[in-house]
Motif scaffolding. Structure first.
Motif, PDB file in Angstrom:
ATOM      1  N   LEU A   1      34.234  37.786  36.988  1.00 20.82           N
ATOM      2  CA  LEU A   1      34.716  36.830  37.451  1.00 20.82           C
ATOM      3  C   LEU A   1      35.953  36.897  37.492  1.00 20.82           C
ATOM      4  CD1 LEU A   1      32.731  33.446  36.245  1.00 20.82           C
ATOM      5  CD2 LEU A   1      32.629  35.156  39.118  1.00 20.82           C
ATOM      6  N   ASP A   2      37.333  37.581  36.711  1.00 16.47           N
ATOM      7  CA  ASP A   2      38.672  38.177  36.845  1.00 16.47           C
ATOM      8  C   ASP A   2      38.957  39.219  36.871  1.00 16.47           C
ATOM      9  OD1 ASP A   2      39.855  37.873  34.623  1.00 16.47           O
ATOM     10  OD2 ASP A   2      38.127  36.248  34.323  1.00 16.47           O
ATOM     11  N   GLY A   3      39.857  40.122  37.207  1.00 18.49           N
ATOM     12  CA  GLY A   3      40.533  41.599  36.664  1.00 18.49           C
ATOM     13  C   GLY A   3      40.193  41.298  35.396  1.00 18.49           C
ATOM     14  N   LYS A   4      40.871  40.599  34.537  1.00 21.91           N
ATOM     15  CA  LYS A   4      40.935  40.522  33.191  1.00 21.91           C
ATOM     16  C   LYS A   4      40.008  41.830  31.723  1.00 21.91           C
ATOM     17  CE  LYS A   4      44.526  39.654  29.427  1.00 21.91           C
ATOM     18  NZ  LYS A   4      43.620  38.800  28.512  1.00 21.91           N
ATOM     19  N   SER A   5      38.635  39.667  32.791  1.00 23.21           N
ATOM     20  CA  SER A   5      37.235  40.446  31.907  1.00 23.21           C
ATOM     21  C   SER A   5      36.645  41.590  32.400  1.00 23.21           C
ATOM     22  CB  SER A   5      37.052  39.767  31.751  1.00 23.21           C
ATOM     23  OG  SER A   5      36.394  38.499  33.415  1.00 23.21           O
TER      24      SER A   5
ATOM     25  N   MET B   1      41.522  40.874  45.504  1.00 22.03           N
ATOM     26  CA  MET B   1      42.328  39.501  45.154  1.00 22.03           C
ATOM     27  C   MET B   1      41.478  39.124  43.921  1.00 22.03           C
ATOM     28  SD  MET B   1      44.645  39.135  47.658  1.00 22.03           S
ATOM     29  CE  MET B   1      44.934  38.249  47.803  1.00 22.03           C
ATOM     30  N   LEU B   2      41.914  38.219  42.904  1.00 22.58           N
ATOM     31  CA  LEU B   2      41.075  38.364  41.240  1.00 22.58           C
ATOM     32  C   LEU B   2      42.355  37.530  41.245  1.00 22.58           C
ATOM     33  CD1 LEU B   2      39.838  41.650  40.761  1.00 22.58           C
ATOM     34  CD2 LEU B   2      38.540  39.441  41.608  1.00 22.58           C
ATOM     35  N   PRO B   3      41.769  36.661  40.391  1.00 25.54           N
ATOM     36  CA  PRO B   3      42.778  36.090  39.824  1.00 25.54           C
ATOM     37  C   PRO B   3      43.138  36.538  37.958  1.00 25.54           C
ATOM     38  CG  PRO B   3      39.901  34.971  39.166  1.00 25.54           C
ATOM     39  CD  PRO B   3      40.229  35.881  40.311  1.00 25.54           C
ATOM     40  N   GLU B   4      43.971  36.807  37.008  1.00 25.80           N
ATOM     41  CA  GLU B   4      44.118  37.156  35.929  1.00 25.80           C
ATOM     42  C   GLU B   4      45.146  38.651  36.167  1.00 25.80           C
ATOM     43  OE1 GLU B   4      43.658  35.401  33.057  1.00 25.80           O
ATOM     44  OE2 GLU B   4      43.247  33.945  34.006  1.00 25.80           O
ATOM     45  N   MET B   5      44.204  39.113  36.266  1.00 24.58           N
ATOM     46  CA  MET B   5      44.739  40.915  37.068  1.00 24.58           C
ATOM     47  C   MET B   5      44.382  41.523  38.710  1.00 24.58           C
ATOM     48  SD  MET B   5      44.370  44.321  34.814  1.00 24.58           S
ATOM     49  CE  MET B   5      45.179  43.377  33.823  1.00 24.58           C
ATOM     50  N   ASP B   6      44.592  41.455  39.190  1.00 25.48           N
ATOM     51  CA  ASP B   6      44.610  41.823  40.720  1.00 25.48           C
ATOM     52  C   ASP B   6      43.842  43.130  40.372  1.00 25.48           C
ATOM     53  OD1 ASP B   6      46.278  44.032  41.356  1.00 25.48           O
ATOM     54  OD2 ASP B   6      47.672  42.634  42.460  1.00 25.48           O
ATOM     55  N   GLY B   7      43.463  43.429  42.153  1.00 28.97           N
ATOM     56  CA  GLY B   7      42.295  44.814  41.952  1.00 28.97           C
ATOM     57  C   GLY B   7      42.940  46.088  41.664  1.00 28.97           C
ATOM     58  N   ILE B   8      43.695  45.385  42.350  1.00 25.30           N
ATOM     59  CA  ILE B   8      44.947  47.531  42.525  1.00 25.30           C
ATOM     60  C   ILE B   8      44.975  47.458  41.507  1.00 25.30           C
ATOM     61  CG2 ILE B   8      47.156  47.939  43.023  1.00 25.30           C
ATOM     62  CD1 ILE B   8      45.087  47.982  45.328  1.00 25.30           C
ATOM     63  N   GLU B   9      45.399  46.854  40.381  1.00 26.03           N
ATOM     64  CA  GLU B   9      45.706  46.465  38.895  1.00 26.03           C
ATOM     65  C   GLU B   9      44.525  46.857  38.008  1.00 26.03           C
ATOM     66  OE1 GLU B   9      48.319  47.894  36.141  1.00 26.03           O
ATOM     67  OE2 GLU B   9      49.166  46.923  38.036  1.00 26.03           O
TER      68      GLU B   9
END
Ligand code: CA
Length: 225
Positions: free
Chosen positions: A31-35, A53-61
């Motif tokens: 549910l978030d970019g980092k996990s 558009m994701l919490p913690e880390m966005d999809g591009i990253e």
């Protein structure tokens, strides 16, 4: 086959998982970019569906990170985004996504994209031969490119693009033709996508990439001196 869905809209993530499972996939939701990045790195799935558009880390990253790590660099990534602006397309492909869909999309559309990507992977893997072009060696069994025995990490799409050029060495290939051969008819991709992938391919190949010539106003040609 395992897919990791990195999407913070829980309802959408669960709907995608449900439909993929109906089609024989195992799924993991993050549910978030980092996990999500952690899940991909440990589980090494066959496919990643990635929201931008994701919490913690966005999809591009997340996508950049996947492409940087050797063990995840070739895992197919489909970006799903709520924003359909041109910039997202370009950015999506520049960070090495294999395809993208703009929300809302039908599950049928997603399946078509997935199947096109998997066809690229298997068509690349099933031929039992190697192509040698200049200092480049394309191992079509192992889906690996080497320059003087050093492995170059390419995505599935980059490999297929290089293979398409190499198989018709010395012949000009139009952007539209490359688009059809590599991305297939169902893709959203346009001819600029070919250009951004060629740019990435050349930079990964370094000096050896000089055998890919631009044919102004038309497309590309691979030529060995
Ligand atoms: Ca989101």
């Amino acid at each position: 086959m395992k897919a990791i869905i990195i999407e913070d809209e829980r309802d959408l993530a669960e709907l995608l998982a449900f439909n993929l499972e109906k089609n024989g996939w195992q799924t993991v939701i993050a549910l978030d970019g980092k996990s999500g990045l952690e899940a991909v790195t440990t589980e090494l799935p066959d496919l990643v569906i990635l929201d931008l558009m994701l919490p913690e880390m966005d999809g591009i990253e997340v996508c950049r990170n996947l492409r940087r790590q050797e063990k995840t660099t070739a895992i197919p990534v489909i970006i799903v985004t709520a924003k359909g602006e041109e910039i997202d397309r370009v950015v999506g492909f520049e960070v090495g996504a294999d395809d993208y869909l703009v929300k809302p999309f039908s599950f049928r559309e997603l399946l078509l994209r997935i199947n096109a990507i998997l066809r690229r992977t298997t068509s690349v893997q099933q031929k039992g031969k190697a192509l040698i072009r200049g200092s480049l060696a394309l191992d079509l069994d192992r889906h690996v490119v080497t320059i003087k025995d050093e492995e170059i990490n390419l995505t599935v799409t980059e490999f297929k693009l290089l293979q398409s050029l190499a198989e018709r060495t010395g012949r000009m290939q139009g952007r539209e033709q490359l688009l059809r051969d590599v991305w297939g008819y169902n893709s959203n991709a346009d001819t600029r996508t070919v250009d951004t992938h060629i740019t990435r391919l050349r930079s990964k190949l370094g000096d050896a990439g000089e055998i890919i010539h631009t044919v102004r106003g038309f497309g590309y040609k691979l030529e060995v001196e």
